[in-house]
Motif scaffolding. Structure first.
Motif, PDB file in Angstrom:
ATOM      1  N   UNK A 292       0.874  -1.169   0.000  1.00  0.00           N
ATOM      2  CA  UNK A 292       0.000   0.000   0.000  1.00  0.00           C
ATOM      3  C   UNK A 292       0.914   1.224   0.000  1.00  0.00           C
ATOM      4  N   UNK A 293       0.369   2.354  -0.369  1.00  0.00           N
ATOM      5  CA  UNK A 293       1.196   3.523  -0.656  1.00  0.00           C
ATOM      6  C   UNK A 293       1.984   3.983   0.574  1.00  0.00           C
ATOM      7  N   UNK A 294       1.393   3.884   1.747  1.00  0.00           N
ATOM      8  CA  UNK A 294       2.106   4.342   2.944  1.00  0.00           C
ATOM      9  C   UNK A 294       3.198   3.353   3.350  1.00  0.00           C
ATOM     10  N   UNK A 295       2.965   2.088   3.117  1.00  0.00           N
ATOM     11  CA  UNK A 295       3.991   1.082   3.363  1.00  0.00           C
ATOM     12  C   UNK A 295       5.180   1.317   2.413  1.00  0.00           C
ATOM     13  N   UNK A 296       4.853   1.643   1.183  1.00  0.00           N
ATOM     14  CA  UNK A 296       5.915   1.987   0.227  1.00  0.00           C
ATOM     15  C   UNK A 296       6.699   3.209   0.702  1.00  0.00           C
ATOM     16  N   UNK A 297       5.972   4.172   1.238  1.00  0.00           N
ATOM     17  CA  UNK A 297       6.595   5.398   1.767  1.00  0.00           C
ATOM     18  C   UNK A 297       7.578   5.030   2.888  1.00  0.00           C
ATOM     19  N   UNK A 298       7.178   4.124   3.771  1.00  0.00           N
ATOM     20  CA  UNK A 298       8.099   3.664   4.818  1.00  0.00           C
ATOM     21  C   UNK A 298       9.305   2.936   4.223  1.00  0.00           C
ATOM     22  N   UNK A 299       9.051   2.055   3.258  1.00  0.00           N
ATOM     23  CA  UNK A 299      10.157   1.270   2.702  1.00  0.00           C
ATOM     24  C   UNK A 299      11.189   2.182   2.030  1.00  0.00           C
ATOM     25  N   UNK A 300      10.707   3.155   1.285  1.00  0.00           N
ATOM     26  CA  UNK A 300      11.641   4.058   0.594  1.00  0.00           C
ATOM     27  C   UNK A 300      12.377   4.944   1.601  1.00  0.00           C
ATOM     28  N   UNK A 301      11.728   5.248   2.712  1.00  0.00           N
ATOM     29  CA  UNK A 301      12.417   5.989   3.774  1.00  0.00           C
ATOM     30  C   UNK A 301      13.643   5.223   4.257  1.00  0.00           C
ATOM     31  N   UNK A 302      13.534   3.904   4.306  1.00  0.00           N
ATOM     32  CA  UNK A 302      14.631   3.103   4.861  1.00  0.00           C
ATOM     33  C   UNK A 302      15.578   2.542   3.807  1.00  0.00           C
ATOM     34  N   UNK A 303      15.098   2.430   2.566  1.00  0.00           N
ATOM     35  CA  UNK A 303      15.919   1.715   1.588  1.00  0.00           C
ATOM     36  C   UNK A 303      15.939   2.355   0.197  1.00  0.00           C
ATOM     37  N   UNK A 304      15.295   3.498   0.024  1.00  0.00           N
ATOM     38  CA  UNK A 304      15.313   4.157  -1.284  1.00  0.00           C
ATOM     39  C   UNK A 304      16.676   4.755  -1.591  1.00  0.00           C
ATOM     40  N   UNK A 305      16.970   4.903  -2.858  1.00  0.00           N
ATOM     41  CA  UNK A 305      18.222   5.552  -3.270  1.00  0.00           C
ATOM     42  C   UNK A 305      17.916   6.672  -4.258  1.00  0.00           C
ATOM     43  N   UNK A 306      18.675   7.735  -4.166  1.00  0.00           N
ATOM     44  CA  UNK A 306      18.531   8.857  -5.089  1.00  0.00           C
ATOM     45  C   UNK A 306      19.804   9.029  -5.899  1.00  0.00           C
TER      46      UNK A 306
END
Lengths: 328, 328, 328, 328
Positions: A292-306
């Motif tokens: 779900x979109x908020x779970x994705x938001x959490x995941x990218x907070x911890x593991x996203x790359x820019x």
């Protein structure tokens, strides 16, 4: 079987992962190059999904800067810079589809030193420029010519940089606009993002019948941000394979390779490019990967790359990515 | 003799301050309106410097929002918004010249309530939008229809706003680009700057043979920033007089009225628009008013004025001005 | 009865619109001036709501730049600039209250030429600076001294600017922070907003027991944005009347005069300052004037005004306002 | 001998690369934690260059969020968040010196699940927030608790993230300011940059006698940008070794590890953080590595790397780096 056989392109493409004809888009066939991404130019090639194109691209200066004594201000005529191959029509493409481009290889083309970089007045990431306008005097103009081979790029006597080529400018036509090839936007264009390199598949939202694919501006390598505005610019022989996914609505370019999926945003200020990229990635995780979109938001907070592509073009480009290992 | 007889337009214009023919650019003569500023559309009118044009402009929604129940998301089809009259060819205009537009009058046109404003999803200055992308839910859509006459604009039962009309979108074609009429830039376009109103003369850098003048998007009034993105949009009958100054090289639009001279910048972030506008004004003071550039920098520090046109369009627009009383 | 008797300050202030004692905050009484807004300095004065304070402020350079030959880089020692009078304790003020400051008068103080402006290396709105860092060489340093009287400011032989004084830096202490007096923020500080002038009432959110009021940095006049970073800086005798409103929770400074109400935001990039100011104004219209928030959003779209205070300080400051005539 | 023996810290540090005493900064010894970086708090420890400190840090919420049902808005009291250990006095440090911090290890501390993340109203990179203020409704509050061990971080049933700890907030006191521990700036502070991790040496400009070192806010891991504003927050036992380099004037934090050197900028908008970081890196290459500044500008154009630390704090933080292999 490679990761490529599991890519979106392979799974959803009209070509059903079959390679079709190979087209050579030579300088002669191209004729006049393009300086805008738009629907008003006459197509130079018509291909089918699955086909391969071998394109002879020009460098961003169309070869006008031949030596370190050729000053950009004397040799260039705006807006006739960053020449693009194309437009290439892709049969069956319509607004609401996605055009897929798998980059197979990029080779430098022409006599050495084939690579060019330069300090251009009122242009660049650490100088007063036409957008961030100041009263300071410009830096001196300066041109660097680099030998570029597969073995590396001779930066100077003691430094050789690895050959890490990519396509600086790649994308499709807007629907009714025709926009400078210097600008990146939702249709691709001058993203100057080093991940757009051999091995990657890039996805663009189709805005116009037959897509009208453009490409050019290959770089031998580039740092994050393309700081002075001019990477190791080189003419190239670039091989891509093109496919088409019907009825996939995406708002901004996306990218996939063996390790990660990425969404690409272009905007100013830079945080807006990051926001676009990350919001698109939230949406991709939600639509295709069971988050779900908020779970994705959490995941990218911890593991996203820019990845910062450019911080010098009319819009700045950032890619937001997440490793495929987290996506099941 | 009025201030107008001493304006740049009067002093340097090709027409030598003589009014020429009057051309009516009716809806019928216009036919299809334009959604890009560019050189690819067929001109609808050819005029000479000094001529007057009376144009029937559409509102930004081309009349599609007829009542407060017509939701923008249902009635609008992107990118076919902000329709523009033109292109109007101006004889003799060439790259490197300046096109002058004196705005003579703007009248609302059509049945009341003729004014429209709206909250459009993912658009506006105080909401998550396509550039400043966020995960928050959008505001509810809402449409407001306002009666607009010379006597004022009925905002609601208790508030009547003064009728202070101006042209939201006005400018000339880029050289080879064709850019959305939603965007302001160095060629003018969707500046949404209330100073572009009757009485003012606006100056645009000519980029293309015969200039290709466009106009549309008149507003009955507007606050600074055009906060929600939609002013009091109205169809209009707008009268302008056009002139041409040869060999005046300016980088961005300029404006003049009885009280001040102004330079106009469009960019993101907003400070870059302010920088562009103020740097251009420094340069104008230096080239035409006997200041050295640093003295101009001091004067603007103490007496410059900034007007925020829009903070909602693809680029934000600001005007920097200085009173003529300080200019000798 | 004037508009002031109908102001928030008059209607809601603890003093019930009665003027109390007058306190002279002379240089001698002030002793050491302050370079931060914070709770750690020892108060120099304790007053009651309704009291008047006559303060002797220093100019932003604490008098160190005496002639046009005194270069800032030689005469200033960072961070000891922008000296502030205070802290002034206001009896009864607690977090969650609002401190009201009515500015009664501002007079230049000291020998002529009493006004100073300067180009300071790596500082200013149109140059490479410490925040927008570039490689260009700095402009030459330059100092201007101006005669400042009620009759006007002698900019040069031919230009006299009107005397339009205001307080550049005014506000209250943060709760636990102590922040440079160069910075504007939600507690006020270095807003450099010309509307903070005689006649206005300014409202600040109290963050700390007894409020701890600071003021300084008066300007003889200033253009929008304070372009080079240094207005007509002058020592002053400034008279204010202070009051207190209990239990009024506001997030950012507000301002009121005979014509309009204003909310003030400070942030970077500049659009964020505009967003803060306009959102606060929406909220004010909703909480106190009978609008719903979206109706307020529409009204500000058509009738809001933006004033750019500074575009040079650590945060940029904008005021958003609406005429009282629209507020019933 | 490791790379560390060739670091700036080892080569130039007052301790001459000798480890001194070890100090335990337990919760009991710390007593009250700090919420500002400033010179006004009483030091809790006095150490010498070369000494080691083992600090018990709190998580950013000081343990107030114990379960996924503890909503931040109910449990947190602003501005008392992001508690910091310190200030630690470092003997001999003076303005104009550099404080060196080698991070030796970071271990989670306390009962599982020890990691906390959360969606906090009006805070985060993809929502309307106090700086980028909008009218949209906030997202729902949500708290996530994660088990954090050396073996990894249990994001959910199917995803385990690697344990990649770092210090979110680390730095020294400003000279006279006391600034929220939520803010990153030239003194370090809340940079939220994952490269500030075990193995790295971080360099800070000393602004105040004895430096006054603070640290806290350790993260088990974090994505680029710290998207929702809350990483895997955890209390920790963190071991650092501190040294001092006399008379090294740097404007912003720098960092060194076995692979690269990095300069760190914090600003808004994001491009200003990138500009600061890259300009500092140009200057470092010029002062210490034999490049002229424009040659450095070219090298970083082709080989520089940018890391986005945070895009959520009062200033955004970016690190610009270059591989040591290019530095001879």
């Amino acid at each position: 079987m490679t990761w490529l056989d599991t890519s979106y392109m392979a799974r959803k493409g009209v070509s059903k992962n079959k390679t079709g004809a190979t087209h050579e888009l030579t300088e002669a066939r191209q004729g006049k190059y393009n300086y805008v991404y738009g629907p008003y130019a006459k197509p130079v090639l018509r291909i089918r999904p699955g086909d391969r194109v071998i394109a002879e691209t020009q460098d961003a200066f169309e070869g006008a800067i031949k030596t370190e004594k050729d000053l950009p201000s004397a040799k260039l005529t705006m807006p006739f810079v960053n020449p693009q191959c194309g437009p290439i029509e892709v049969e069956g493409a319509e607004k609401g589809d996605v055009l897929c481009v798998h980059i197979e290889s990029i080779e430098p083309r022409g006599p050495q030193p084939v690579g060019t970089s330069a300090l251009i007045p009122e242009f660049g990431g650490l100088v007063s420029n036409s957008a961030t306008a100041m009263l300071n005097q410009p830096l001196p103009e300066r041109v660097m010519k680099y030998e570029v081979t597969r073995a590396g790029i001779k930066f100077n006597k003691s430094i050789t940089l690895p050959y890490e080529p990519f396509i600086g400018t790649l994308g499709v036509s807007p629907q009714i606009e025709a926009v400078s090839s210097l600008q990146p936007d939702y249709w691709g264009g001058n993203m100057d993002l080093p991940d757009v390199c051999p091995g990657a598949v890039v996805y663009f939202p189709v805005n116009h019948k037959d897509a009208f694919l453009f490409l050019g501006d290959c770089h031998g390598t580039q740092g994050d941000g393309e700081l002075c505005g001019v990477a190791v610019e080189m003419p190239s022989t670039t091989t891509i394979r093109v496919d088409l996914i019907k009825n996939w609505s995406i708002a901004w370019p996306r990218l996939e390779n063996d390790r990660f999926i990425m969404t690409i945003g272009s905007a100013r200020p830079m945080e807006d490019a990051a926001r676009i990229a990350y919001r698109e990635l939230c949406r991709w995780l939600a639509s295709d990967y069971g988050f779900d979109e908020l779970e994705a938001y959490f995941l990218l907070t911890q593991a996203g790359r820019l990845r910062v592509g450019n911080m010098v073009d009319p819009k700045y480009t950032l890619g937001a990515s997440i490793l495929k290992t987290y996506l099941g």
